[in-house]
Write a protein that holds these residues in place. Sequence first.
Motif, PDB file in Angstrom:
ATOM      1  N   PRO A  81      40.708  78.331  71.179  1.00  0.00           N
ATOM      2  CA  PRO A  81      40.782  77.292  70.144  1.00  0.00           C
ATOM      3  C   PRO A  81      42.213  76.877  69.776  1.00  0.00           C
ATOM      4  N   GLY A  82      43.187  77.712  70.037  1.00  0.00           N
ATOM      5  CA  GLY A  82      44.578  77.375  69.731  1.00  0.00           C
ATOM      6  C   GLY A  82      45.318  76.736  70.892  1.00  0.00           C
ATOM      7  N   TYR A  83      44.575  76.333  71.921  1.00  0.00           N
ATOM      8  CA  TYR A  83      45.197  75.810  73.141  1.00  0.00           C
ATOM      9  C   TYR A  83      46.115  74.615  72.879  1.00  0.00           C
ATOM     10  N   THR A  84      45.644  73.620  72.162  1.00  0.00           N
ATOM     11  CA  THR A  84      46.418  72.387  71.981  1.00  0.00           C
ATOM     12  C   THR A  84      47.756  72.662  71.305  1.00  0.00           C
ATOM     13  N   ALA A  85      47.745  73.425  70.238  1.00  0.00           N
ATOM     14  CA  ALA A  85      48.993  73.742  69.533  1.00  0.00           C
ATOM     15  C   ALA A  85      49.914  74.585  70.417  1.00  0.00           C
ATOM     16  N   HIS A  86      49.334  75.517  71.147  1.00  0.00           N
ATOM     17  CA  HIS A  86      50.124  76.389  72.011  1.00  0.00           C
ATOM     18  C   HIS A  86      50.770  75.577  73.140  1.00  0.00           C
ATOM     19  N   ALA A  87      50.002  74.697  73.752  1.00  0.00           N
ATOM     20  CA  ALA A  87      50.533  73.861  74.837  1.00  0.00           C
ATOM     21  C   ALA A  87      51.629  72.934  74.309  1.00  0.00           C
ATOM     22  N   ARG A  88      51.464  72.432  73.102  1.00  0.00           N
ATOM     23  CA  ARG A  88      52.486  71.576  72.484  1.00  0.00           C
ATOM     24  C   ARG A  88      53.785  72.371  72.299  1.00  0.00           C
ATOM     25  N   GLU A  89      53.653  73.621  71.906  1.00  0.00           N
ATOM     26  CA  GLU A  89      54.826  74.484  71.753  1.00  0.00           C
ATOM     27  C   GLU A  89      55.531  74.660  73.099  1.00  0.00           C
ATOM     28  N   HIS A  90      54.747  74.811  74.163  1.00  0.00           N
ATOM     29  CA  HIS A  90      55.327  74.925  75.502  1.00  0.00           C
ATOM     30  C   HIS A  90      56.137  73.682  75.856  1.00  0.00           C
ATOM     31  N   VAL A  91      55.598  72.515  75.565  1.00  0.00           N
ATOM     32  CA  VAL A  91      56.299  71.261  75.868  1.00  0.00           C
ATOM     33  C   VAL A  91      57.644  71.226  75.136  1.00  0.00           C
ATOM     34  N   MET A  92      57.635  71.608  73.869  1.00  0.00           N
ATOM     35  CA  MET A  92      58.876  71.600  73.086  1.00  0.00           C
ATOM     36  C   MET A  92      59.879  72.620  73.626  1.00  0.00           C
ATOM     37  N   LEU A  93      59.402  73.798  74.013  1.00  0.00           N
ATOM     38  CA  LEU A  93      60.299  74.828  74.530  1.00  0.00           C
ATOM     39  C   LEU A  93      60.929  74.399  75.852  1.00  0.00           C
ATOM     40  N   ILE A  94      60.139  73.806  76.728  1.00  0.00           N
ATOM     41  CA  ILE A  94      60.661  73.328  78.011  1.00  0.00           C
ATOM     42  C   ILE A  94      61.703  72.234  77.787  1.00  0.00           C
ATOM     43  N   ALA A  95      61.423  71.318  76.882  1.00  0.00           N
ATOM     44  CA  ALA A  95      62.368  70.233  76.597  1.00  0.00           C
ATOM     45  C   ALA A  95      63.681  70.789  76.047  1.00  0.00           C
ATOM     46  N   GLU A  96      63.589  71.755  75.149  1.00  0.00           N
ATOM     47  CA  GLU A  96      64.790  72.361  74.572  1.00  0.00           C
ATOM     48  C   GLU A  96      65.598  73.090  75.645  1.00  0.00           C
ATOM     49  N   LEU A  97      64.919  73.821  76.480  1.00  0.00           N
ATOM     50  CA  LEU A  97      65.580  74.550  77.558  1.00  0.00           C
ATOM     51  C   LEU A  97      66.293  73.585  78.500  1.00  0.00           C
ATOM     52  N   LYS A  98      65.589  72.569  78.918  1.00  0.00           N
ATOM     53  CA  LYS A  98      66.152  71.603  79.863  1.00  0.00           C
ATOM     54  C   LYS A  98      67.351  70.879  79.258  1.00  0.00           C
ATOM     55  N   THR A  99      67.220  70.429  78.037  1.00  0.00           N
ATOM     56  CA  THR A  99      68.293  69.685  77.378  1.00  0.00           C
ATOM     57  C   THR A  99      69.542  70.540  77.188  1.00  0.00           C
ATOM     58  N   SER A 100      69.371  71.743  76.691  1.00  0.00           N
ATOM     59  CA  SER A 100      70.514  72.607  76.387  1.00  0.00           C
ATOM     60  C   SER A 100      71.337  72.932  77.620  1.00  0.00           C
ATOM     61  N   PHE A 101      70.670  73.360  78.673  1.00  0.00           N
ATOM     62  CA  PHE A 101      71.420  73.781  79.846  1.00  0.00           C
ATOM     63  C   PHE A 101      71.829  72.615  80.729  1.00  0.00           C
ATOM     64  N   ALA A 102      71.033  71.580  80.781  1.00  0.00           N
ATOM     65  CA  ALA A 102      71.426  70.412  81.573  1.00  0.00           C
ATOM     66  C   ALA A 102      72.701  69.811  81.002  1.00  0.00           C
ATOM     67  N   LYS A 103      72.798  69.770  79.690  1.00  0.00           N
ATOM     68  CA  LYS A 103      74.001  69.233  79.039  1.00  0.00           C
ATOM     69  C   LYS A 103      75.228  70.065  79.413  1.00  0.00           C
ATOM     70  N   ALA A 104      75.091  71.372  79.345  1.00  0.00           N
ATOM     71  CA  ALA A 104      76.219  72.246  79.685  1.00  0.00           C
ATOM     72  C   ALA A 104      76.625  72.078  81.145  1.00  0.00           C
ATOM     73  N   LEU A 105      75.647  71.989  82.035  1.00  0.00           N
ATOM     74  CA  LEU A 105      75.965  71.880  83.459  1.00  0.00           C
ATOM     75  C   LEU A 105      76.532  70.518  83.822  1.00  0.00           C
ATOM     76  N   THR A 106      76.052  69.453  83.193  1.00  0.00           N
ATOM     77  CA  THR A 106      76.589  68.129  83.513  1.00  0.00           C
ATOM     78  C   THR A 106      78.001  67.965  82.975  1.00  0.00           C
ATOM     79  N   GLN A 107      78.346  68.731  81.964  1.00  0.00           N
ATOM     80  CA  GLN A 107      79.713  68.702  81.447  1.00  0.00           C
ATOM     81  C   GLN A 107      80.607  69.661  82.233  1.00  0.00           C
ATOM     82  N   GLN A 108      80.061  70.213  83.313  1.00  0.00           N
ATOM     83  CA  GLN A 108      80.763  71.146  84.193  1.00  0.00           C
ATOM     84  C   GLN A 108      81.352  72.318  83.425  1.00  0.00           C
ATOM     85  N   GLN A 109      80.526  72.859  82.595  1.00  0.00           N
ATOM     86  CA  GLN A 109      80.913  74.055  81.856  1.00  0.00           C
ATOM     87  C   GLN A 109      79.662  74.865  81.587  1.00  0.00           C
TER      88      GLN A 109
END
Length: 155
Positions: A81-109
């Motif tokens: 029953p908690g699937y929708t909220a849990h999956a939404r949390e996954h989407v947010m976590l993936i976006a945060e992960l991608k944004t944080s490290f992609a920014k650091a790597l594109t700035q070559q640091q």
Amino acid sequence: MSLLTWSDDRLLGIDSLDDQHKTLVDCINKLVTECRKTETDGPGPSGEKLKKLARLFDDLYTTTKAHFSHEEAMMRDMAYPGYTAHAREHVMLIAELKTSFAKALTQQQCSLTPELLQALKSWLIAHVSHSDRDFAKFFHEKHHTTPLPESESPR
């Protein structure tokens, strides 16, 4: 120095998820270790070091996405029953992960600020200790198995 140390009080009693969580801890620690090495080498990592950092980030990113896909499939199969909220949390976590490290790597640091380190640690530990533990309770009730005792506090 590792950012995260696996502790068995984080086990959910679902072998596939527990194994994947341990792998995620290893991926995070490898990335953090390499970033810290890079930071001590002077201004900006070389091309080879950036490639290694990008590979380690990709390992963490793809491992995380695969884990989330596996976990969500289990939830759908069990009509959690908690699937929708849990999956939404996954989407947010993936976006945060991608944004944080992609920014650091594109700035070559690989600037690991205390805030970024804490965010990385928090998203995994909090997610396992709370959201995944809620699913584990449901899983064990549905399978009539005994869940592992809850940890005293997330570490």
